[in-house]
Scaffold this motif. Structure first.
Motif, PDB file in Angstrom:
ATOM      1  N   MET A   1      36.655 -76.933  32.404  1.00 14.24           N
ATOM      2  CA  MET A   1      35.297 -76.238  32.034  1.00 14.24           C
ATOM      3  C   MET A   1      35.676 -75.204  30.902  1.00 14.24           C
ATOM      4  SD  MET A   1      32.159 -76.053  33.110  1.00 14.24           S
ATOM      5  CE  MET A   1      30.788 -74.987  33.201  1.00 14.24           C
ATOM      6  N   ASP A   2      36.568 -74.613  30.942  1.00  8.53           N
ATOM      7  CA  ASP A   2      37.189 -73.685  29.753  1.00  8.53           C
ATOM      8  C   ASP A   2      37.086 -74.278  28.432  1.00  8.53           C
ATOM      9  OD1 ASP A   2      37.328 -71.545  31.562  1.00  8.53           O
ATOM     10  OD2 ASP A   2      39.715 -71.555  31.737  1.00  8.53           O
ATOM     11  N   THR A   3      37.155 -75.425  28.248  1.00  8.93           N
ATOM     12  CA  THR A   3      37.051 -76.237  26.859  1.00  8.93           C
ATOM     13  C   THR A   3      35.719 -76.062  26.518  1.00  8.93           C
ATOM     14  OG1 THR A   3      36.791 -78.357  28.388  1.00  8.93           O
ATOM     15  CG2 THR A   3      39.214 -77.647  27.468  1.00  8.93           C
ATOM     16  N   TYR A   4      34.783 -76.102  27.380  1.00  9.72           N
ATOM     17  CA  TYR A   4      33.359 -76.251  26.997  1.00  9.72           C
ATOM     18  C   TYR A   4      32.919 -74.814  26.286  1.00  9.72           C
ATOM     19  CZ  TYR A   4      32.659 -80.747  28.964  1.00  9.72           C
ATOM     20  OH  TYR A   4      32.558 -82.027  29.364  1.00  9.72           O
ATOM     21  N   LYS A   5      33.626 -73.564  26.951  1.00  9.45           N
ATOM     22  CA  LYS A   5      33.266 -72.788  26.429  1.00  9.45           C
ATOM     23  C   LYS A   5      33.492 -72.226  24.897  1.00  9.45           C
ATOM     24  CE  LYS A   5      33.670 -70.128  30.670  1.00  9.45           C
ATOM     25  NZ  LYS A   5      32.369 -70.069  30.809  1.00  9.45           N
ATOM     26  N   VAL A   6      34.510 -73.057  24.229  1.00  9.15           N
ATOM     27  CA  VAL A   6      34.638 -72.984  22.912  1.00  9.15           C
ATOM     28  C   VAL A   6      33.779 -73.817  21.877  1.00  9.15           C
ATOM     29  CG1 VAL A   6      36.990 -72.286  23.270  1.00  9.15           C
ATOM     30  CG2 VAL A   6      36.682 -74.497  22.962  1.00  9.15           C
ATOM     31  N   LEU A   7      32.988 -74.602  22.629  1.00 13.85           N
ATOM     32  CA  LEU A   7      32.110 -75.703  21.625  1.00 13.85           C
ATOM     33  C   LEU A   7      30.890 -74.823  21.212  1.00 13.85           C
ATOM     34  CD1 LEU A   7      32.009 -78.697  24.244  1.00 13.85           C
ATOM     35  CD2 LEU A   7      33.506 -78.505  22.197  1.00 13.85           C
ATOM     36  N   SER A   8      30.602 -75.244  20.015  1.00 15.52           N
ATOM     37  CA  SER A   8      29.344 -74.776  19.536  1.00 15.52           C
ATOM     38  C   SER A   8      28.151 -75.301  20.208  1.00 15.52           C
ATOM     39  CB  SER A   8      29.097 -75.181  17.969  1.00 15.52           C
ATOM     40  OG  SER A   8      28.976 -76.479  17.990  1.00 15.52           O
TER      41      SER A   8
ATOM     42  N   GLU B   1      28.864 -80.625  32.554  1.00 14.72           N
ATOM     43  CA  GLU B   1      29.558 -79.555  32.209  1.00 14.72           C
ATOM     44  C   GLU B   1      28.764 -78.801  31.030  1.00 14.72           C
ATOM     45  OE1 GLU B   1      33.640 -79.971  32.306  1.00 14.72           O
ATOM     46  OE2 GLU B   1      33.730 -80.575  34.268  1.00 14.72           O
ATOM     47  N   ALA B   2      28.420 -79.584  30.132  1.00 14.09           N
ATOM     48  CA  ALA B   2      27.681 -78.993  28.801  1.00 14.09           C
ATOM     49  C   ALA B   2      26.480 -78.252  29.391  1.00 14.09           C
ATOM     50  CB  ALA B   2      27.531 -80.108  27.762  1.00 14.09           C
ATOM     51  N   PHE B   3      25.660 -79.090  30.004  1.00 14.66           N
ATOM     52  CA  PHE B   3      24.650 -78.313  30.706  1.00 14.66           C
ATOM     53  C   PHE B   3      24.946 -76.843  31.366  1.00 14.66           C
ATOM     54  CE2 PHE B   3      21.668 -77.558  34.438  1.00 14.66           C
ATOM     55  CZ  PHE B   3      20.592 -77.299  33.880  1.00 14.66           C
ATOM     56  N   ALA B   4      26.004 -77.065  32.064  1.00 17.44           N
ATOM     57  CA  ALA B   4      26.236 -75.847  32.811  1.00 17.44           C
ATOM     58  C   ALA B   4      26.839 -74.768  31.918  1.00 17.44           C
ATOM     59  CB  ALA B   4      27.450 -76.096  33.915  1.00 17.44           C
ATOM     60  N   GLU B   5      27.380 -74.927  30.907  1.00 20.26           N
ATOM     61  CA  GLU B   5      27.883 -74.118  29.870  1.00 20.26           C
ATOM     62  C   GLU B   5      26.644 -73.421  29.126  1.00 20.26           C
ATOM     63  OE1 GLU B   5      29.839 -71.384  27.567  1.00 20.26           O
ATOM     64  OE2 GLU B   5      30.392 -72.279  29.266  1.00 20.26           O
ATOM     65  N   ILE B   6      25.528 -74.408  28.722  1.00 16.63           N
ATOM     66  CA  ILE B   6      24.298 -73.709  28.208  1.00 16.63           C
ATOM     67  C   ILE B   6      23.528 -72.903  29.264  1.00 16.63           C
ATOM     68  CG2 ILE B   6      21.975 -74.592  27.352  1.00 16.63           C
ATOM     69  CD1 ILE B   6      23.460 -77.140  26.248  1.00 16.63           C
ATOM     70  N   TYR B   7      23.631 -73.164  30.328  1.00 12.41           N
ATOM     71  CA  TYR B   7      22.872 -72.529  31.523  1.00 12.41           C
ATOM     72  C   TYR B   7      23.634 -70.977  31.581  1.00 12.41           C
ATOM     73  CZ  TYR B   7      20.854 -70.809  35.710  1.00 12.41           C
ATOM     74  OH  TYR B   7      20.297 -70.101  36.852  1.00 12.41           O
ATOM     75  N   ASP B   8      25.123 -70.951  31.503  1.00 10.82           N
ATOM     76  CA  ASP B   8      25.682 -69.773  31.598  1.00 10.82           C
ATOM     77  C   ASP B   8      25.618 -69.075  30.184  1.00 10.82           C
ATOM     78  OD1 ASP B   8      26.685 -70.497  33.960  1.00 10.82           O
ATOM     79  OD2 ASP B   8      28.961 -71.048  33.416  1.00 10.82           O
ATOM     80  N   ARG B   9      25.527 -69.588  29.117  1.00 14.84           N
ATOM     81  CA  ARG B   9      25.232 -68.663  27.891  1.00 14.84           C
ATOM     82  C   ARG B   9      23.925 -68.168  27.804  1.00 14.84           C
ATOM     83  NH1 ARG B   9      28.109 -72.258  23.042  1.00 14.84           N
ATOM     84  NH2 ARG B   9      30.094 -72.563  24.007  1.00 14.84           N
ATOM     85  N   TYR B  10      22.946 -68.830  28.087  1.00 14.22           N
ATOM     86  CA  TYR B  10      21.423 -68.644  27.878  1.00 14.22           C
ATOM     87  C   TYR B  10      20.564 -68.081  28.990  1.00 14.22           C
ATOM     88  CZ  TYR B  10      22.876 -69.907  23.279  1.00 14.22           C
ATOM     89  OH  TYR B  10      23.637 -69.890  22.029  1.00 14.22           O
ATOM     90  N   SER B  11      20.916 -68.696  30.377  1.00 12.00           N
ATOM     91  CA  SER B  11      19.899 -68.306  31.168  1.00 12.00           C
ATOM     92  C   SER B  11      19.462 -66.699  31.589  1.00 12.00           C
ATOM     93  CB  SER B  11      20.521 -69.053  32.537  1.00 12.00           C
ATOM     94  OG  SER B  11      21.446 -68.271  33.155  1.00 12.00           O
ATOM     95  N   MET B  12      20.418 -66.018  31.521  1.00 12.85           N
ATOM     96  CA  MET B  12      20.272 -64.493  31.690  1.00 12.85           C
ATOM     97  C   MET B  12      19.260 -64.085  30.575  1.00 12.85           C
ATOM     98  SD  MET B  12      21.048 -63.620  34.715  1.00 12.85           S
ATOM     99  CE  MET B  12      20.780 -61.839  34.513  1.00 12.85           C
ATOM    100  N   MET B  13      19.651 -64.273  29.295  1.00 13.93           N
ATOM    101  CA  MET B  13      19.073 -63.642  28.156  1.00 13.93           C
ATOM    102  C   MET B  13      17.397 -64.434  28.292  1.00 13.93           C
ATOM    103  SD  MET B  13      19.243 -64.839  24.048  1.00 13.93           S
ATOM    104  CE  MET B  13      18.464 -66.576  24.562  1.00 13.93           C
ATOM    105  N   ILE B  14      17.240 -65.839  28.669  1.00 14.46           N
ATOM    106  CA  ILE B  14      15.796 -66.229  28.778  1.00 14.46           C
ATOM    107  C   ILE B  14      15.223 -65.601  29.944  1.00 14.46           C
ATOM    108  CG2 ILE B  14      14.634 -68.294  29.176  1.00 14.46           C
ATOM    109  CD1 ILE B  14      15.837 -68.286  26.312  1.00 14.46           C
ATOM    110  N   TYR B  15      15.700 -65.277  31.096  1.00 15.88           N
ATOM    111  CA  TYR B  15      15.193 -64.532  32.032  1.00 15.88           C
ATOM    112  C   TYR B  15      14.702 -63.235  31.586  1.00 15.88           C
ATOM    113  CZ  TYR B  15      14.778 -61.651  36.135  1.00 15.88           C
ATOM    114  OH  TYR B  15      14.324 -60.766  37.166  1.00 15.88           O
ATOM    115  N   TYR B  16      15.539 -62.636  31.032  1.00 13.32           N
ATOM    116  CA  TYR B  16      15.332 -61.202  30.478  1.00 13.32           C
ATOM    117  C   TYR B  16      14.022 -61.124  29.509  1.00 13.32           C
ATOM    118  CZ  TYR B  16      15.684 -56.755  27.777  1.00 13.32           C
ATOM    119  OH  TYR B  16      15.301 -55.452  27.525  1.00 13.32           O
ATOM    120  N   LYS B  17      13.755 -62.329  28.779  1.00 13.08           N
ATOM    121  CA  LYS B  17      12.737 -62.281  27.971  1.00 13.08           C
ATOM    122  C   LYS B  17      11.556 -62.561  28.651  1.00 13.08           C
ATOM    123  CE  LYS B  17      14.759 -61.955  23.769  1.00 13.08           C
ATOM    124  NZ  LYS B  17      14.205 -60.808  22.862  1.00 13.08           N
TER     125      LYS B  17
END
Length: 197
Positions: free
Chosen positions: A1-8, A22-38
Motif C-alpha cells: 500500500m505504501d507504494t500507492y502513497k507516492v503515486l500522483s 488499493e488505488a481507490f483506498a489511497e484516493i479515499y485516504d487523501r481526500y475523504s476528510m477534506m470533502i467531508y469538511y467541505k
C-alpha cells in the motif's frame, strides 16, 4: 500500500479506472476528510455530510470509467460533492420556501441585519444560482472558477474559441452578480468565489 502513497493523482485515477482497490483506498485516504469538511461546512449536519461523502466515494468506485482523464480528482470530487449537496437541498421540502423567505426578508431588513446571514446560507445561495445557469455557461464557469483553468485550457477542453470562453465567463459573472446583488453580505463571498473576471 505504501507504494500507492507516492503515486500522483492522475496515476491513481488510471489505476482506479482499472478497478484497482488499493488505488481507490489511497484516493479515499487523501481526500475523504477534506470533502467531508467541505460538505459539512455547507450543511452543518454531520450525519448527512457523512452519508453524502460515503455515497460519493461509492459512486466513484462503481462509475470510475466515467471520470475524464484530464480532470483533477480533487476538483472532480469537490464538484461532485457540491452537486450532491445541492441535490439534497432541492429534495428537502423546505428548500424553495426557505430561499423565497430569505429573498422577501432581505428586501425588508437593514444592511446590518443582512450582514448577520450565516455564511452557509450565502454559499448555498451562490451554488444554487450557479446551478441555474445555462448548461454550457455553467460548465465553462465551473472549469474557470472551481478547476482554476485558463480560458485557453477551457477552450481546448471544450473545443471552443477563447473568445467564446471569455464571453461565457463574463456573462455568468454578470448574471450571478445581478441575481445576488440584493444580498449585500455577499460582497466577501463574491470576492472569494467569483474572483477575477
Amino acid at each position: 500500500m505504501d507504494t500507492y502513497k507516492v503515486l500522483s493523482d492522475s496515476e491513481l485515477v488510471s489505476l482506479l479506472k482499472k478497478r484497482d482497490r488499493e488505488a481507490f483506498a489511497e484516493i479515499y485516504d487523501r481526500y475523504s476528510m477534506m470533502i467531508y469538511y467541505k460538505v459539512n461546512q455547507m450543511l452543518r449536519e454531520e450525519d448527512i455530510a457523512k452519508d453524502i461523502v460515503q455515497d460519493l466515494f461509492t459512486a466513484i468506485w462503481e462509475k470510475s470509467d466515467l471520470i475524464r482523464d484530464h480532470v483533477g480528482i480533487s476538483s472532480y470530487l469537490y464538484v461532485a460533492a457540491r452537486n450532491r449537496v445541492l441535490n439534497y437541498i432541492q429534495k428537502a421540502k423546505t428548500k424553495s420556501d426557505y430561499l423565497t423567505e430569505i429573498g422577501r426578508y432581505s428586501l425588508q431588513v437593514s444592511d446590518e441585519t443582512l450582514e448577520k446571514i450565516d455564511e452557509r446560507d450565502l454559499m448555498l445561495l451562490i451554488t444554487s444560482e450557479i446551478a441555474k445557469l445555462p448548461a454550457k455557461m455553467r460548465e465553462v464557469f465551473e472549469l474557470s472558477r472551481l478547476e482554476d483553468l485558463s480560458h485557453r485550457e477551457i477552450a481546448e477542453r471544450l473545443n471552443l474559441s477563447e473568445t467564446t470562453v471569455k464571453k461565457q465567463v463574463q456573462n455568468a459573472l454578470k448574471i450571478l452578480k445581478v441575481r445576488l446583488s440584493r444580498y449585500n453580505s455577499l460582497g466577501i463571498m463574491l470576492l472569494i468565489f467569483l474572483r477575477g473576471s
